[in-house]
Design a protein around this motif. Structure first.
Motif, PDB file in Angstrom:
ATOM      1  N   ASP A 156       0.808  -1.218   0.000  1.00 10.60           N
ATOM      2  CA  ASP A 156       0.000   0.000   0.000  1.00 10.60           C
ATOM      3  C   ASP A 156       0.843   1.271   0.000  1.00 10.60           C
ATOM      4  OD1 ASP A 156      -2.196  -1.607   0.045  1.00 10.60           O
ATOM      5  OD2 ASP A 156      -2.864  -1.055   2.057  1.00 10.60           O
ATOM      6  N   SER A 157       2.156   1.148   0.067  1.00 11.68           N
ATOM      7  CA  SER A 157       3.014   2.325   0.182  1.00 11.68           C
ATOM      8  C   SER A 157       4.244   2.170  -0.715  1.00 11.68           C
ATOM      9  CB  SER A 157       3.454   2.521   1.635  1.00 11.68           C
ATOM     10  OG  SER A 157       4.484   3.480   1.730  1.00 11.68           O
ATOM     11  N   ARG A 158       4.407   3.070  -1.672  1.00 16.41           N
ATOM     12  CA  ARG A 158       5.597   3.039  -2.519  1.00 16.41           C
ATOM     13  C   ARG A 158       6.861   3.304  -1.704  1.00 16.41           C
ATOM     14  NH1 ARG A 158       3.899   6.333  -8.054  1.00 16.41           N
ATOM     15  NH2 ARG A 158       2.246   4.875  -8.744  1.00 16.41           N
ATOM     16  N   ALA A 160       7.316   2.577   1.521  1.00 20.13           N
ATOM     17  CA  ALA A 160       7.610   1.379   2.303  1.00 20.13           C
ATOM     18  C   ALA A 160       8.198   0.281   1.421  1.00 20.13           C
ATOM     19  CB  ALA A 160       6.346   0.878   2.990  1.00 20.13           C
ATOM     20  N   THR A 161       7.666   0.126   0.217  1.00 25.39           N
ATOM     21  CA  THR A 161       8.180  -0.888  -0.707  1.00 25.39           C
ATOM     22  C   THR A 161       9.630  -0.594  -1.074  1.00 25.39           C
ATOM     23  OG1 THR A 161       5.976  -1.300  -1.621  1.00 25.39           O
ATOM     24  CG2 THR A 161       7.859  -1.971  -2.961  1.00 25.39           C
ATOM     25  N   THR A 218       0.957   0.459  12.959  1.00 19.56           N
ATOM     26  CA  THR A 218       2.280   0.159  12.417  1.00 19.56           C
ATOM     27  C   THR A 218       3.347   0.396  13.472  1.00 19.56           C
ATOM     28  OG1 THR A 218       3.752   0.501  10.526  1.00 19.56           O
ATOM     29  CG2 THR A 218       2.650   2.466  11.429  1.00 19.56           C
ATOM     30  N   ASN A 225       5.015   1.509   8.348  1.00 17.11           N
ATOM     31  CA  ASN A 225       4.277   1.039   7.171  1.00 17.11           C
ATOM     32  C   ASN A 225       4.945  -0.142   6.463  1.00 17.11           C
ATOM     33  OD1 ASN A 225       2.114   2.859   7.443  1.00 17.11           O
ATOM     34  ND2 ASN A 225       3.278   4.469   6.437  1.00 17.11           N
TER      35      ASN A 225
END
Length: 236
Positions: A156-158, A160-161, A218, A225
């Motif tokens: 859901d998070s660029r 975090a990815t 989180t 995240n």
């Protein structure tokens, strides 16, 4: 090399001796487990409660549960005999019991409910059929009891990815290879996190399998995240 979820227990067997050293080098690893356990809001130090630690590994999640519920009876289960041997070799009170079993085969191992809480850390992502297991967890819990899933989720998070993949490439995979001689398990870790549900999708999965009041929190620091506590209640 770990190519499928069915090979995960054997991969953890091979990496068990080096596992504690690797996670101990991860800032916040144990503290975050304790945070997730505390978010279950177990009462009276766990007095009179029966808890399940599903996928206990080398016992870090068990220790986290024990820190917030020192008077509870805790059943800790893992499919990896190597990881379980590492856990069982540590010092524990008599209220903690370790059982070697695939999490999908708890009944065959003699593990039956009801439980007053279930803690599942870094487990659901490694199962081939998480929906069936979540449904089983629901039936093992007393009505209104809490399931806490401590898990990676980055989709859901660029940001975090990107952070997750950077840390894997520069720290986790090289350190895993250095400590264990084989980076296969840690390459699988990276891939499995990238492929796992986004946080909202996992909350919807909890609701679809019959849980109520599904929510998440989180962690602080670089794992914001990336690592989450997913919480839900068995229906009353």
């Amino acid at each position: 090399m770990t190519d499928s979820k069915s090979e995960v227990p054997a991969a953890f067997d091979a990496g068990a001796a080096a596992y504690d050293g690797l996670v101990d080098a991860n800032p916040g690893y144990h503290r975050h487990l304790r945070m997730s356990a505390a978010r279950m809001r177990l009462t009276n130090g766990g007095k009179g409660l029966r808890l399940l630690d599903a996928g206990c590994g080398t016992g870090a999640s068990t220790a986290a549960l024990l820190s917030v519920a020192p008077q509870a009876d805790i059943v800790a289960v893992d499919a990896s005999s190597g990881m379980l041997a590492e856990a069982a070799g540590k010092r524990w009170p008599s209220t903690v019991r370790f059982v070697h079993s695939r999490i999908e085969e708890l009944a065959a191992a003699g593990i039956e409910g009801p439980f007053d809480g279930i803690f599942a850390a870094y487990l659901l992502r490694n199962l081939s059929d998480p929906d069936t297991q979540l449904s089983e967890f629901r039936t093992l819990l007393r009505p209104g009891a809490t399931l806490a899933v401590h898990e990676y989720s980055v989709r859901d998070s660029r940001i975090a990815t990107a952070m997750w993949n950077t840390v894997c490439a520069t720290i986790i995979i090289p350190m895993g290879k250095l400590r264990s001689g084989d980076a296969g398990l840690y390459r699988y870790l990276r891939r499995s996190v990238n492929e796992f549900d986004g946080a909202e999708a996992f909350l919807n999965r909890l609701r679809a399998t019959g849980f109520t009041d599904a929510r998440r929190e989180t962690m602080p620091g670089w794992q914001r995240n990336i690592v989450h506590t997913f919480l839900a209640q068995a229906p009353r």
